[in-house]
Design an enzyme around this catalytic site. Structure first.
Site, PDB file in Angstrom:
ATOM      1  N   LYS A  21     -71.653-112.488 -16.017  1.00  0.00           N
ATOM      2  CA  LYS A  21     -71.423-112.349 -17.473  1.00  0.00           C
ATOM      3  C   LYS A  21     -72.562-111.538 -18.091  1.00  0.00           C
ATOM      4  CE  LYS A  21     -71.907-116.171 -20.061  1.00  0.00           C
ATOM      5  NZ  LYS A  21     -73.035-116.083 -21.014  1.00  0.00           N
ATOM      6  N   ARG A  26     -74.510-106.390 -20.624  1.00  0.00           N
ATOM      7  CA  ARG A  26     -75.533-105.340 -20.704  1.00  0.00           C
ATOM      8  C   ARG A  26     -74.955-103.962 -20.373  1.00  0.00           C
ATOM      9  NH1 ARG A  26     -77.702-109.964 -20.324  1.00  0.00           N
ATOM     10  NH2 ARG A  26     -79.911-110.374 -20.817  1.00  0.00           N
ATOM     11  N   GLY A  92     -73.296-115.857 -27.623  1.00  0.00           N
ATOM     12  CA  GLY A  92     -74.662-115.664 -28.131  1.00  0.00           C
ATOM     13  C   GLY A  92     -75.263-114.354 -27.653  1.00  0.00           C
ATOM     14  N   SER A 193     -86.876-117.985 -20.121  1.00  0.00           N
ATOM     15  CA  SER A 193     -85.700-117.253 -19.633  1.00  0.00           C
ATOM     16  C   SER A 193     -86.017-115.801 -19.287  1.00  0.00           C
ATOM     17  CB  SER A 193     -84.573-117.283 -20.687  1.00  0.00           C
ATOM     18  OG  SER A 193     -84.172-118.591 -20.979  1.00  0.00           O
ATOM     19  N   ASP A 309     -79.306-122.287 -18.045  1.00  0.00           N
ATOM     20  CA  ASP A 309     -77.874-122.536 -17.907  1.00  0.00           C
ATOM     21  C   ASP A 309     -77.547-123.471 -16.759  1.00  0.00           C
ATOM     22  OD1 ASP A 309     -76.661-119.244 -18.995  1.00  0.00           O
ATOM     23  OD2 ASP A 309     -77.627-120.903 -20.047  1.00  0.00           O
ATOM     24  N   ARG A 381     -69.974-124.806 -20.024  1.00  0.00           N
ATOM     25  CA  ARG A 381     -70.765-125.241 -18.876  1.00  0.00           C
ATOM     26  C   ARG A 381     -70.675-126.750 -18.661  1.00  0.00           C
ATOM     27  NH1 ARG A 381     -72.481-120.900 -16.707  1.00  0.00           N
ATOM     28  NH2 ARG A 381     -73.020-119.105 -17.990  1.00  0.00           N
TER      29      ARG A 381
HETATM   30  O1  LIG Z   1     -79.413-112.737 -21.949  1.00  0.00           O
HETATM   31  C1  LIG Z   1     -78.475-113.382 -21.408  1.00  0.00           C
HETATM   32  O2  LIG Z   1     -77.526-112.861 -20.784  1.00  0.00           O
HETATM   33  C2  LIG Z   1     -78.546-114.865 -21.474  1.00  0.00           C
HETATM   34  C3  LIG Z   1     -79.738-115.484 -21.771  1.00  0.00           C
HETATM   35  C4  LIG Z   1     -79.927-116.942 -21.760  1.00  0.00           C
HETATM   36  O3  LIG Z   1     -80.211-117.367 -23.055  1.00  0.00           O
HETATM   37  P1  LIG Z   1     -81.747-117.632 -23.578  1.00  0.00           P
HETATM   38  O4  LIG Z   1     -82.523-116.393 -23.302  1.00  0.00           O
HETATM   39  O5  LIG Z   1     -81.524-117.888 -25.030  1.00  0.00           O
HETATM   40  O6  LIG Z   1     -82.270-118.815 -22.812  1.00  0.00           O
HETATM   41  C5  LIG Z   1     -78.718-117.713 -21.233  1.00  0.00           C
HETATM   42  O7  LIG Z   1     -78.713-119.060 -21.734  1.00  0.00           O
HETATM   43  C6  LIG Z   1     -77.436-117.060 -21.595  1.00  0.00           C
HETATM   44  O8  LIG Z   1     -76.356-117.740 -20.944  1.00  0.00           O
HETATM   45  C7  LIG Z   1     -77.338-115.622 -21.166  1.00  0.00           C
HETATM   46  C1  LIG Z   2     -75.591-119.875 -23.559  1.00  0.00           C
HETATM   47  C2  LIG Z   2     -74.750-119.130 -22.845  1.00  0.00           C
HETATM   48  O1  LIG Z   2     -74.336-117.857 -23.190  1.00  0.00           O
HETATM   49  P1  LIG Z   2     -74.513-117.197 -24.636  1.00  0.00           P
HETATM   50  O2  LIG Z   2     -75.972-117.367 -25.044  1.00  0.00           O
HETATM   51  O3  LIG Z   2     -74.135-115.768 -24.405  1.00  0.00           O
HETATM   52  O4  LIG Z   2     -73.599-117.912 -25.577  1.00  0.00           O
HETATM   53  C3  LIG Z   2     -74.187-119.591 -21.560  1.00  0.00           C
HETATM   54  O5  LIG Z   2     -73.459-118.796 -20.920  1.00  0.00           O
HETATM   55  O6  LIG Z   2     -74.478-120.756 -21.162  1.00  0.00           O
END
Ligand SMILES: O=C(O)C1=C[C@@H](OP(=O)(O)O)[C@@H](O)[C@H](O)C1
Ligand SMILES: C=C(OP(=O)(O)O)C(=O)O
Length: 427
Positions: A21, A26, A92, A193, A309, A381
């Site tokens: 994903k 990206r 997000g 992260s 995650d 999740r």
């Molecule tokens: O940049 C990304 O693809 C992601 C970053 C992570 O979030 P955080 O950087 O807020 O921890 C992760 O939880 C999300 O599922 C995907």
């Molecule tokens: C938090 C997640 O993704 P996003 O931040 O893109 O909603 C996820 O995939 O667990």
């Protein structure tokens, strides 16, 4: 939708990991900003990634989707102002990254999403964009979406707290090469992260951007330039694979998961070490992973600072293991689709599992599961992680449709491996 899982037999077979994903987001967004045409191979077609596709089309990119291949004609660094509000649904990653992209458009862009997305923190990103020439506000003045962005990204120096979301950093970096002056981004405090930012830099460089990190200054330096279109192959998703690997770990058997590079930058590949530490046997290939297990696991200490995650997966594995599992370092799991420390604690407790909630994690005592129903809180999740309990003891999961956000083939894949799942009419 209710998902009913019955105790399932040991699992044997070979499957492909679903596409990543994070890498799909990206490569789609950067290809959409690029000069010329890109072809993405094996992109993830899921609700979250389609939110990015639709938004990029609103910014003017031409995106043709075929099975296993997306062709993208980029906007050569100049996204147009969308003709409507951008609805980023539950994503997000789309929200954060596209907030800085909106700073490259001429006029105003409005970014919003579903109820969960409108609870996700944004203020640190909005504050960090200001010195770069972008005026961005939270419409309710609460630091959360809807977000209104006025274009004007010039570039320059800025800083940001690294303890809430790495997506804020990825966001500014991705827009950086298309600013007039380039960007210098200093990271303040804890940098959580970080592997996701490594993935961001990886894709930026593959599309010809120049970006370096100076660890002494804790500063990213992004040169002004352009992205150039190219062919790009999306690798498999370790976060989604964690549910397939976890299924074997809890019911036993032997499974090979393909398209998981051994040298991947994905932080969630740590699931291999965690499963090994809990008692499974892991064979790491160049581009695949094989897990063997007798279904018996023991507790582990897991610092999920760089792999938030995995919290639901590890929490559920801990509930099914002998002894105690301690999860720490992951306060930022509270800022996801749900506050996952709270929701995982709530649902494991509902099943009679002794769980202690901590500010940055949880302590779980593996125990006999006493309940037969949990609620997903609309979090993809939690649906997929709690399915593992169902495979061991039987379980019903309410509001289970959320899995389509990141792994639309989840149920079909498990059914293909002989797992006993039934989709209820409504629940
Ligand atoms: O940049 C990304 O693809 C992601 C970053 C992570 O979030 P955080 O950087 O807020 O921890 C992760 O939880 C999300 O599922 C995907
Ligand atoms: C938090 C997640 O993704 P996003 O931040 O893109 O909603 C996820 O995939 O667990």
């Amino acid at each position: 939708m209710e998902l009913k899982i019955r105790k399932s037999p040991m699992i044997y077979g070979t499957v492909d990991a679903p596409p990543s994903k994070s890498y799909t987001h990206r490569s789609t967004i950067i290809a959409s900003l690029a000069k010329g045409t890109s072809t993405l191979y094996n992109p993830l077609e899921a609700e979250d990634t389609l939110a990015s596709v639709h938004a990029c089309q609103k910014f003017g990119a031409q995106i043709k989707k075929e099975k296993g291949k997306w062709t993208i004609e980029g906007v050569n660094g100049r996204p147009s102002t969308p003709d409507n509000v951008l609805d980023l649904k539950n994503s997000g990653t789309s929200l954060r990254i596209l907030t800085s992209v909106a700073g490259l458009a001429e006029h105003y862009t409005i970014l919003t999403g579903d109820k969960s997305l409108r609870s996700r923190p944004m203020q640190d990103l909005l504050d960090a964009l200001k010195p770069l020439g972008v005026k961005a506000i939270s419409s309710r003045m609460n630091g959360k979406p809807p977000i209104i962005v006025k274009g004007g990204l010039v570039g320059g120096k800025t800083s940001i707290a690294g303890g809430v979301s790495s997506q804020f950093i990825s966001s500014i970096l991705i827009a950086g090469p298309l600013s007039k002056d380039g960007v210098q981004l200093k990271i303040q405090g804890d940098f959580i992260s970080k592997p996701y930012v490594d993935m961001t830099v990886d894709v930026m460089r593959k599309f010809n951007a120049r970006v370096e990190f100076n660890p002494e200054e804790r500063t990213f330096h992004v040169e002004p330039g352009e992205y150039t279109g190219r062919d790009y192959q999306v690798e498999g998703d370790y976060s989604s694979a964690s549910y397939l690997l976890g299924a074997v770990a809890v019911v036993g058997g032997k499974l090979t998961v393909k398209n998981l590079p051994g040298d991947s930058r994905q932080g969630d590949r740590i699931i291999l070490d965690l499963l090994e530490g809990m008692g499974a046997t892991i064979h790491r290939g160049e581009d695949m992973v094989t897990i063997e297990s007798d279904g018996r696991l023991h507790g582990i200490e897991a610092d999920l600072h760089d792999s938030p995650d995995l919290l639901p997966t590890v929490a559920v594995l801990g509930a099914l293991a002998d002894g105690t599992t301690r999860i720490s370092g992951v306060k930022h799991a509270r800022f996801k689709e749900t506050d996952r420390i709270k929701t995982c604690t709530m649902e494991l407790s509902r099943l009679g599992v002794p769980v202690e909630e901590k500010e940055d994690g949880m302590i779980i005592k593996g125990d006999k599961i006493k309940g037969d129903t949990v609620y997903s809180h609309g979090d993809h999740r939690l649906v997929m992680a709690f399915t593992l309990i169902g495979l061991k003891t039987g379980l019903k999961i309410k509001d289970a449709e959320a899995y389509k956000v990141s792994f639309p083939g989840f149920i079909k894949t498990l059914l293909g491996l002989g797992c006993k799942l039934e989709v209820g009419e409504n629940g």
